[in-house]
Design a protein around this motif. Structure first.
Motif, PDB file in Angstrom:
ATOM      1  N   GLN A   8       2.461   1.961  -3.769  1.00 39.95           N
ATOM      2  CA  GLN A   8       1.500   2.036  -4.747  1.00 39.95           C
ATOM      3  C   GLN A   8       1.232   3.448  -4.415  1.00 39.95           C
ATOM      4  O   GLN A   8       1.104   4.850  -5.060  1.00 39.95           O
ATOM      5  CB  GLN A   8       0.345   1.561  -4.104  1.00 39.95           C
ATOM      6  CG  GLN A   8       0.208   0.031  -5.190  1.00 39.95           C
ATOM      7  CD  GLN A   8       0.666   0.020  -6.037  1.00 39.95           C
ATOM      8  OE1 GLN A   8       1.116   0.592  -6.931  1.00 39.95           O
ATOM      9  NE2 GLN A   8      -0.215  -0.910  -7.136  1.00 39.95           N
ATOM     10  N   LYS A  35      -6.289  -3.860  -3.345  1.00 38.59           N
ATOM     11  CA  LYS A  35      -5.416  -2.672  -4.499  1.00 38.59           C
ATOM     12  C   LYS A  35      -3.611  -4.098  -4.389  1.00 38.59           C
ATOM     13  O   LYS A  35      -3.104  -4.009  -5.500  1.00 38.59           O
ATOM     14  CB  LYS A  35      -4.672  -1.599  -3.615  1.00 38.59           C
ATOM     15  CG  LYS A  35      -5.934  -0.671  -3.418  1.00 38.59           C
ATOM     16  CD  LYS A  35      -5.318   0.606  -3.420  1.00 38.59           C
ATOM     17  CE  LYS A  35      -6.482   1.537  -2.448  1.00 38.59           C
ATOM     18  NZ  LYS A  35      -6.371   2.534  -1.271  1.00 38.59           N
ATOM     19  N   GLU A  54       0.445  -1.127   0.084  1.00 41.10           N
ATOM     20  CA  GLU A  54       0.027   0.094  -0.025  1.00 41.10           C
ATOM     21  C   GLU A  54       0.906   1.333   0.071  1.00 41.10           C
ATOM     22  O   GLU A  54       0.695   2.648  -0.958  1.00 41.10           O
ATOM     23  CB  GLU A  54      -0.841  -0.375   1.387  1.00 41.10           C
ATOM     24  CG  GLU A  54      -2.178   0.809   1.278  1.00 41.10           C
ATOM     25  CD  GLU A  54      -3.076   0.815   2.492  1.00 41.10           C
ATOM     26  OE1 GLU A  54      -2.315  -0.210   3.137  1.00 41.10           O
ATOM     27  OE2 GLU A  54      -3.822   1.336   2.603  1.00 41.10           O
TER      28      GLU A  54
END
Ligand code: UDP
Length: 241
Positions: A43, A225, A40
């Protein structure tokens, strides 16, 4: 040289190596910081230059999250092991307790950091608690004053969104006087016992994310994600050929 996964450089170290390096950096007393990015955060780095710069400026970048380990493997530059932030910080405190070093806990809801500090101090006698403060402060200068007055060897930062602990550490570094600091997300809740980590078997099998998802189904929005992260890694590999 750091191992590049989607533009984020990771230090290829084991948990023990990371702790050894951290103790050396701590003794230099230059308020350097450790980060433990998961997919995360990787990203986020791709979207926000400020977060990317904050991560790149860390003295140690440790791969938290099994997704980063898979990512490095897909890129054919495997990392030695996953180094979860909670494990790293706890092992470091265990080592610090042997020489009477001090720790300050900054983060989580009011009362949680005190509880975490109490539990760790009784688990590792010799560990000095320099202070605690919750993570819902609005005045960074005031937070820095409290921390500097306590003068800790190690500052544990456990701030979630919207503060963004990596950027917070990078921007506060010049204002803080600590040996070393590190961003460890929800770890303070884990030490306090207000949040439980997955059983060790799940962690070792690389399924900690699944355990968390079962416990907190609302995390699906964030965990969805992960496949996108792995797809991006495959893209990086193809692009390199
Ligand atoms: N937190 C904090 N200040 C804030 C927001 C969050 O101290 O302004 C704490 C929160 O209480 C928790 C930790 O940051 O202890 C991680 O929060 P979050 O659930 O956002 O992060 P996660 O670890 O799930 O990414």
């Amino acid at each position: 040289m750091r191992t590049d996964v989607l533009g984020v450089g990771f230090d290829n170290v084991t948990l023990d190596e990371a702790v050894g390096r951290a103790l050396e950096i701590m003794d230099e007393g230059r308020s350097a910081y450790v980060v433990t990015p998961n997919p995360e955060i990787v990203q986020m780095c791709r979207k926000a230059a400020a977060v990317k710069d904050a991560v790149a400026g860390a003295a140690l970048v440790l791969p938290d999250g099994i997704g980063v380990i898979y990512g490095a493997k897909i890129l054919k530059r495997p990392l030695k092991e996953r180094v979860a932030g909670t494990d790293f910080a706890e092992k470091l405190m265990e080592r610090m307790s042997k020489t009477g070093k001090s720790v300050f806990f900054l983060g989580a809801k009011p009362g949680v950091a005190e509880l975490a500090a109490k539990k760790l101090a009784s688990k590792y006698p010799g560990l000095v608690i320099a202070g605690t403060a919750d993570g819902y402060f609005t005045d960074d200068g005031y937070a820095a004053d409290i921390i500097n007055a306590a003068n800790p060897d190690f500052l544990i930062v456990g701030l979630g969104a919207p503060k963004q602990q990596e950027s917070w550490m990078a921007s506060m570094r010049d204002k803080l006087r600590v040996g070393l600091m590190g961003g460890f997300g929800g770890s303070i809740d884990v030490w306090a016992g207000t949040v439980q980590r997955a059983p060790l078997g799940w962690q070792k099998a690389g399924f900690e994310w699944l355990y968390r998802l079962i416990k907190e189904p609302r995390r699906i929005k964030r965990q969805i994600k992960l496949p996108l992260f792995l797809l991006a890694v495959i893209g990086q590999r193809i692009g390199r050929k």
